[in-house]
Motif scaffolding. Structure first.
Motif, PDB file in Angstrom:
ATOM      1  N   ALA A   1       1.032  -0.699  -0.613  1.00  0.00           N
ATOM      2  CA  ALA A   1      -0.078   0.273  -0.133  1.00  0.00           C
ATOM      3  C   ALA A   1       1.170   1.337  -0.069  1.00  0.00           C
ATOM      4  O   ALA A   1       1.223   1.731   0.787  1.00  0.00           O
ATOM      5  N   ALA A   2       1.054   1.524  -1.315  1.00  0.00           N
ATOM      6  CA  ALA A   2       2.318   2.972  -0.752  1.00  0.00           C
ATOM      7  C   ALA A   2       1.161   4.123  -1.299  1.00  0.00           C
ATOM      8  O   ALA A   2       1.681   4.908  -0.272  1.00  0.00           O
ATOM      9  N   ASN A   3       0.561   4.158  -1.262  1.00  0.00           N
ATOM     10  CA  ASN A   3      -0.201   5.241  -1.956  1.00  0.00           C
ATOM     11  C   ASN A   3      -1.915   5.822  -1.140  1.00  0.00           C
ATOM     12  O   ASN A   3      -2.517   6.247  -1.544  1.00  0.00           O
ATOM     13  N   ILE A   4      -1.880   4.463  -0.490  1.00  0.00           N
ATOM     14  CA  ILE A   4      -3.129   4.582   0.608  1.00  0.00           C
ATOM     15  C   ILE A   4      -3.119   3.949   1.758  1.00  0.00           C
ATOM     16  O   ILE A   4      -1.344   3.835   1.922  1.00  0.00           O
ATOM     17  N   ASP A   5      -4.159   3.412   2.876  1.00  0.00           N
ATOM     18  CA  ASP A   5      -3.562   3.480   4.322  1.00  0.00           C
ATOM     19  C   ASP A   5      -2.881   2.321   4.496  1.00  0.00           C
ATOM     20  O   ASP A   5      -3.340   1.562   3.725  1.00  0.00           O
ATOM     21  N   GLY A   6      -1.435   2.403   5.321  1.00  0.00           N
ATOM     22  CA  GLY A   6      -1.404   0.462   5.477  1.00  0.00           C
ATOM     23  C   GLY A   6      -1.966  -0.095   5.135  1.00  0.00           C
ATOM     24  O   GLY A   6      -2.265  -2.120   6.295  1.00  0.00           O
ATOM     25  N   ALA A   7      -3.372   0.163   6.741  1.00  0.00           N
ATOM     26  CA  ALA A   7      -4.163  -0.733   6.999  1.00  0.00           C
ATOM     27  C   ALA A   7      -4.915  -1.920   5.505  1.00  0.00           C
ATOM     28  O   ALA A   7      -5.238  -3.218   6.111  1.00  0.00           O
ATOM     29  N   TRP A   8      -4.393  -1.454   4.382  1.00  0.00           N
ATOM     30  CA  TRP A   8      -4.953  -2.369   3.617  1.00  0.00           C
ATOM     31  C   TRP A   8      -3.498  -3.869   3.135  1.00  0.00           C
ATOM     32  O   TRP A   8      -4.284  -4.379   2.391  1.00  0.00           O
ATOM     33  N   VAL A   9      -3.064  -4.036   3.626  1.00  0.00           N
ATOM     34  CA  VAL A   9      -1.365  -4.698   2.932  1.00  0.00           C
ATOM     35  C   VAL A   9      -2.166  -5.847   4.452  1.00  0.00           C
ATOM     36  O   VAL A   9      -2.780  -5.530   5.304  1.00  0.00           O
ATOM     37  N   GLY A  10      -2.393  -7.078   3.870  1.00  0.00           N
ATOM     38  CA  GLY A  10      -3.025  -7.810   4.181  1.00  0.00           C
ATOM     39  C   GLY A  10      -4.800  -8.190   4.048  1.00  0.00           C
ATOM     40  O   GLY A  10      -5.321  -9.031   4.703  1.00  0.00           O
ATOM     41  N   PHE A  11      -5.086  -6.640   3.957  1.00  0.00           N
ATOM     42  CA  PHE A  11      -6.731  -7.214   4.222  1.00  0.00           C
ATOM     43  C   PHE A  11      -7.529  -7.501   2.563  1.00  0.00           C
ATOM     44  O   PHE A  11      -7.322  -7.950   1.246  1.00  0.00           O
ATOM     45  N   ASP A  12      -8.568  -9.354   2.769  1.00  0.00           N
ATOM     46  CA  ASP A  12      -9.756  -9.256   1.793  1.00  0.00           C
ATOM     47  C   ASP A  12     -10.518  -8.717   1.367  1.00  0.00           C
ATOM     48  O   ASP A  12     -11.639  -8.335   1.858  1.00  0.00           O
ATOM     49  N   ALA A  13      -9.410  -7.927   0.293  1.00  0.00           N
ATOM     50  CA  ALA A  13     -10.389  -6.728  -0.301  1.00  0.00           C
ATOM     51  C   ALA A  13     -11.832  -7.196  -1.410  1.00  0.00           C
ATOM     52  O   ALA A  13     -12.823  -6.539  -1.022  1.00  0.00           O
ATOM     53  N   ALA A  14     -10.959  -8.386  -1.623  1.00  0.00           N
ATOM     54  CA  ALA A  14     -12.837  -8.346  -2.490  1.00  0.00           C
ATOM     55  C   ALA A  14     -13.506  -8.943  -1.959  1.00  0.00           C
ATOM     56  O   ALA A  14     -14.562  -8.964  -1.787  1.00  0.00           O
ATOM     57  N   ALA A  15     -13.531  -9.519  -1.267  1.00  0.00           N
ATOM     58  CA  ALA A  15     -14.452 -10.120   0.503  1.00  0.00           C
ATOM     59  C   ALA A  15     -15.567  -9.572   0.927  1.00  0.00           C
ATOM     60  O   ALA A  15     -16.599  -8.709   1.015  1.00  0.00           O
ATOM     61  N   ALA A  16     -14.084  -8.229   1.438  1.00  0.00           N
ATOM     62  CA  ALA A  16     -14.607  -6.995   1.649  1.00  0.00           C
ATOM     63  C   ALA A  16     -16.079  -6.728   1.138  1.00  0.00           C
ATOM     64  O   ALA A  16     -17.082  -5.575   1.415  1.00  0.00           O
ATOM     65  N   ILE A  17     -15.262  -5.556  -0.358  1.00  0.00           N
ATOM     66  CA  ILE A  17     -16.490  -5.014  -1.338  1.00  0.00           C
ATOM     67  C   ILE A  17     -17.695  -5.724  -1.414  1.00  0.00           C
ATOM     68  O   ILE A  17     -18.170  -4.973  -2.115  1.00  0.00           O
ATOM     69  N   ALA A  18     -17.058  -7.124  -1.756  1.00  0.00           N
ATOM     70  CA  ALA A  18     -18.526  -7.694  -2.617  1.00  0.00           C
ATOM     71  C   ALA A  18     -19.435  -7.626  -1.440  1.00  0.00           C
ATOM     72  O   ALA A  18     -20.862  -7.286  -1.876  1.00  0.00           O
ATOM     73  N   ALA A  19     -19.497  -8.180   0.179  1.00  0.00           N
ATOM     74  CA  ALA A  19     -20.096  -7.407   1.371  1.00  0.00           C
ATOM     75  C   ALA A  19     -20.895  -6.418   1.205  1.00  0.00           C
ATOM     76  O   ALA A  19     -22.057  -6.568   1.201  1.00  0.00           O
ATOM     77  N   ALA A  20     -20.055  -5.334   1.087  1.00  0.00           N
ATOM     78  CA  ALA A  20     -20.456  -3.831   1.543  1.00  0.00           C
ATOM     79  C   ALA A  20     -21.685  -3.247   0.270  1.00  0.00           C
ATOM     80  O   ALA A  20     -22.107  -2.937  -0.063  1.00  0.00           O
ATOM     81  N   LEU A  21     -21.065  -4.079  -1.377  1.00  0.00           N
ATOM     82  CA  LEU A  21     -21.917  -3.811  -2.457  1.00  0.00           C
ATOM     83  C   LEU A  21     -22.652  -4.694  -3.207  1.00  0.00           C
ATOM     84  O   LEU A  21     -23.329  -4.342  -3.830  1.00  0.00           O
TER      85      LEU A  21
END
Length: 269
Positions: free
Chosen positions: A95-115
């Motif tokens: 995560a160079a230009n976004i918050d470090g909390a993204w590192v190790g984050f399951d983005a696909a699952a979280a975004i799918a659930a939210a959207l």
């Protein structure tokens, strides 16, 4: 055609939502993935500060709701998201230009659930590269093609005979003691007040390093700055041909939507 006979119904175009998460803005649109064209307005919000997963996903949700109302999307329409970082199986690893909390984050699952939509999450430069190779300046080019997106940072996508080598982060290649993107990104040009001529020198040095590493047959420069390609590309001295991206700042949106339509590996939760 006989009188009174209706023309056969035309099939609906294959649609997907593309979202491009950048260091300064989050852009989204509905895309006809067969044509590589936006079929909605391009909507944009500023990237939250800090750009944590929760805040960025909230921003995405607002954009998708707006698009779904404007285009009356089917609930099965998939979403593709380009993230500025190494992304493997939907999980973000840098995560160079976004918050470090993204590192190790399951983005696909979280975004799918939210959207509540099928979701594919990929590296943002890879998404832009996929679109540019299919519909833009890379179309029909074999051999080795390097695509560099010049924005807040420098994203790269590398293709060999049309096949993507995913998650190349050449923007973090060290050039004289600094990440290349700290010397040659479009944001650096603006922040330092560099003329096109002086910035071209910095960009040229990075491209020469890339040429020495991967020997591309073609270099495509993308991002919003590509619309001004005639102001700096002729000043470059690197060996391979260098051209401006044709899809410009829409490439990341189009490519993310294409990947979502083809993959969409994560079901909404």
């Amino acid at each position: 055609m006989a009188r009174g006979r209706r023309a056969p119904a035309q099939p609906a175009p294959p649609l997907a939502i593309g979202i491009d998460v950048g260091g300064s803005g989050i852009k989204a649109a509905v895309v006809d993935v067969a044509r590589g064209e936006l079929v909605s307005e391009r909507v944009r919000v500023r990237t939250p500060r800090p750009a944590t997963p929760q805040r960025v996903i909230e921003a995405m949700h607002g954009l998708v709701v707006k698009l779904a109302k404007a285009v009356q999307l089917d609930p099965t329409t998939a979403v593709g998201v380009g993230i500025p970082g190494v992304t493997i199986d939907g999980i973000v690893h840098t995560a160079a230009n976004i918050d470090g909390a993204w590192v190790g984050f399951d983005a696909a699952a979280a975004i799918a659930a939210a959207l509540e939509r099928r979701t594919a999450v990929v590296n943002d430069a890879d998404a832009a590269g996929v679109a540019e190779m299919r519909f833009g300046a890379g179309r029909g080019h074999a051999g080795t093609v390097l695509i560099a997106t010049l924005g807040t940072g420098i994203g790269t996508a590398l293709f060999r005979n049309g096949l993507l080598v995913p998650n190349t982060e050449f923007g973090h290649l060290e050039v004289r003691g600094k990440d290349a993107e700290q010397r040659a990104s479009a944001a650096v040009r603006t922040r330092r007040g560099l003329s096109w001529e002086k910035w071209a020198v910095e960009l040229d040095e990075f491209l020469h390093r890339m040429d020495a590493l991967v020997w591309p047959d073609l270099i495509i420069l993308g991002g919003g700055v590509s619309k001004d390609g005639e102001r700096f590309i002729p000043r470059l001295t690197v060996r391979p041909p260098v051209v401006a991206a044709r899809l410009r700042n829409e490439a990341g949106i189009v490519g993310a939507a294409m990947i979502a339509a083809a993959m969409a590996p994560t079901a909404a939760g």
